[in-house]
Design a protein around this motif. Structure first.
Motif, mmCIF file in Angstrom:
data_model
loop_
_atom_site.group_PDB
_atom_site.id
_atom_site.type_symbol
_atom_site.label_atom_id
_atom_site.label_comp_id
_atom_site.label_asym_id
_atom_site.label_seq_id
_atom_site.Cartn_x
_atom_site.Cartn_y
_atom_site.Cartn_z
ATOM 1 N N VAL A 93 0.856 -1.185 0.000
ATOM 2 C CA VAL A 93 0.000 0.000 0.000
ATOM 3 C C VAL A 93 0.894 1.237 0.000
ATOM 4 O O VAL A 93 1.694 1.433 0.921
ATOM 5 C CB VAL A 93 -0.932 0.017 1.230
ATOM 6 N N VAL A 94 0.755 2.065 -1.030
ATOM 7 C CA VAL A 94 1.623 3.239 -1.197
ATOM 8 C C VAL A 94 0.780 4.498 -1.005
ATOM 9 O O VAL A 94 -0.234 4.685 -1.682
ATOM 10 C CB VAL A 94 2.293 3.242 -2.580
ATOM 11 N N ALA A 100 1.048 15.756 -6.940
ATOM 12 C CA ALA A 100 0.942 14.658 -7.905
ATOM 13 C C ALA A 100 2.161 14.620 -8.818
ATOM 14 O O ALA A 100 2.685 13.547 -9.132
ATOM 15 C CB ALA A 100 -0.337 14.817 -8.726
ATOM 16 N N ARG A 101 2.608 15.783 -9.231
ATOM 17 C CA ARG A 101 3.768 15.857 -10.139
ATOM 18 C C ARG A 101 5.022 15.302 -9.458
ATOM 19 O O ARG A 101 5.810 14.588 -10.083
ATOM 20 C CB ARG A 101 3.985 17.294 -10.586
ATOM 21 N N ASN A 102 5.211 15.622 -8.184
ATOM 22 C CA ASN A 102 6.367 15.095 -7.462
ATOM 23 C C ASN A 102 6.297 13.576 -7.336
ATOM 24 O O ASN A 102 7.324 12.895 -7.415
ATOM 25 C CB ASN A 102 6.472 15.740 -6.079
ATOM 26 N N CYS A 103 5.111 13.059 -7.128
ATOM 27 C CA CYS A 103 4.945 11.597 -7.076
ATOM 28 C C CYS A 103 5.328 10.972 -8.411
ATOM 29 O O CYS A 103 5.981 9.924 -8.464
ATOM 30 C CB CYS A 103 3.499 11.234 -6.723
ATOM 31 N N GLN A 104 4.924 11.622 -9.484
ATOM 32 C CA GLN A 104 5.222 11.112 -10.820
ATOM 33 C C GLN A 104 6.718 11.125 -11.099
ATOM 34 O O GLN A 104 7.237 10.271 -11.837
ATOM 35 C CB GLN A 104 4.485 11.970 -11.859
ATOM 36 N N ASN A 129 -2.333 10.389 -4.516
ATOM 37 C CA ASN A 129 -1.497 10.669 -5.682
ATOM 38 C C ASN A 129 -0.463 9.596 -5.991
ATOM 39 O O ASN A 129 0.310 9.753 -6.942
ATOM 40 C CB ASN A 129 -0.790 12.015 -5.501
ATOM 41 N N ALA A 130 -0.440 8.518 -5.222
ATOM 42 C CA ALA A 130 0.473 7.419 -5.549
ATOM 43 C C ALA A 130 0.154 6.820 -6.914
ATOM 44 O O ALA A 130 1.009 6.200 -7.542
ATOM 45 C CB ALA A 130 0.404 6.333 -4.478
ATOM 46 N N ALA A 135 1.477 4.865 -12.459
ATOM 47 C CA ALA A 135 1.314 5.059 -13.902
ATOM 48 C C ALA A 135 2.651 5.339 -14.571
ATOM 49 O O ALA A 135 2.954 4.797 -15.640
ATOM 50 C CB ALA A 135 0.332 6.202 -14.167
ATOM 51 N N GLU A 136 3.468 6.163 -13.952
ATOM 52 C CA GLU A 136 4.784 6.485 -14.503
ATOM 53 C C GLU A 136 5.665 5.241 -14.572
ATOM 54 O O GLU A 136 6.485 5.095 -15.486
ATOM 55 C CB GLU A 136 5.453 7.573 -13.657
#
Length: 338
Positions: A93-94, A100-104, A129-130, A135-136
């Motif tokens: 579980v993340v 969101a951009r930093n997570c990406q 936002n994980a 996705a990335e």
């Protein structure tokens, strides 16, 4: 504060019904993290001793650290994935970060953790936002993704080939699970615990948490349309229209097609919006899009071309023109002033 070490149990040692790895990302949101973890704790034993009897959890990080949350509170994490036998766990579980951009854009060491878990058959769970990190890392192909309403437009522009599970608190899609965050993390925890430990254990402790009930994944948030009183048929149409507008910020659909989805005429829809907001449906939708750009300018570093795409515009100069007319300043000046 440290949450790594379970309290010792006086009960006979038994294999837990379900086991979780918990990975908070930098600047993780405390609310979903604390809600999910406390739900595990209440369901973990028969009393309230935090004994990890029926479910077990372990916090991990790429390296031992004090991981800081978005509110500035840090948690101590001493365990890395290399120290564990991954076959002993069912879920990773993340918990997503504030941006969101930093997570990406997180470094490859996070990708390696995710892929190592997948290789061992562990189910991946993204909170908030994980999903941008997942996705990335290429781990959401052919899967539906539940995305926080605030970031749906951003996610769709960044990952146009991925399907967003619209209007869902969480999405369970085989070995990929996603949750929009906030208190919905509690609802997801109940769902997962019910699958492995039974409904009774899964619901245990909700009263202590002052939660009335576990919500279904398609629960409709009343707070999203707090200014629309859903007390009659007419206003239900308005509430549904506002929800569709929010989901389709970048859509080329017209208000006429929106009215068709509601099985009413364009004229009826405009009259309902005039009564509720003193605006036509088209004016309301345009205002929603500009407010979205306003918020994104203050809360991201994406360029104007990207933000324009999030509301379905190709012409940045036109966006600047209507933005200045609405807010009395240019997008550039607003961002510079933050």
């Amino acid at each position: 504060m440290s949450t790594n070490s379970p309290l010792e149990s006086t009960n006979p040692v038994k294999s837990p019904d379900v086991r979780f790895l918990l990975l908070p990302l930098p600047e993780f949101s405390m609310l979903p993290f604390a809600g999910f973890l406390d739900k595990l704790r209440f369901s973990a034993d028969e009393e309230d001793y935090s004994n990890q009897q029926y479910c077990r959890w372990q916090l991990i990080a790429p390296t031992p650290c004090h991981q800081q949350s978005s509110n500035g509170v840090s948690i101590e994490i001493n365990c890395t994935i290399e120290e564990l036998e991954l076959n002993d766990f069912d879920y990773l579980v993340v918990f997503g970060g504030r941006s969101a951009r930093n997570c990406q854009q997180l470094p490859q060491q996070y990708h390696r953790i995710l892929h190592a878990a997948v290789a061992k058959g562990i189910t991946l769970v993204s909170i908030d936002n994980a999903c941008f990190l997942f996705a990335e890392a290429g781990l959401l192909k052919q899967h539906k993704v539940a995305v926080h309403w605030r970031h749906v437009a951003e996610f769709r522009v960044a990952f146009p080939k991925l399907e967003v599970a619209s209007e869902q608190l969480f999405s369970i899609d085989n070995k990929r699970i996603s949750c929009v965050g906030g208190n919905a993390a509690i609802d997801l925890a109940v769902e997962l615990l019910a699958k492995h430990c039974g409904r009774t254990k899964a619901l245990k402790g909700l009263a202590d948490m002052l939660v009335d009930e576990a919500r279904e994944q398609r629960h409709q948030l009343k707070s999203l349309n707090a200014n629309v009183q859903i007390n009659n048929t007419a206003n239900r149409h308005v509430g549904r229209a506002v929800s569709l507008m929010r989901q389709q910020l970048a859509s080329t659909d017209t208000v006429d097609s929106l009215a068709m989805k509601l099985a009413i005429s364009r004229r009826q829809l405009d009259r309902l919006f005039k009564d509720s907001f003193n605006q036509t449906a088209r004016e309301y939708w345009a205002e929603m899009r500009l407010q979205h750009v306003n918020w994104r300018l203050l809360n991201s570093d994406h360029n104007l071309q990207h933000l324009a795409a999030e509301i379905g515009l190709n012409d940045v100069s036109y966006l600047c023109k209507v933005f200045r007319k609405r807010f009395g300043t240019s997008p550039h000046a607003l961002r510079k002033s933050k």
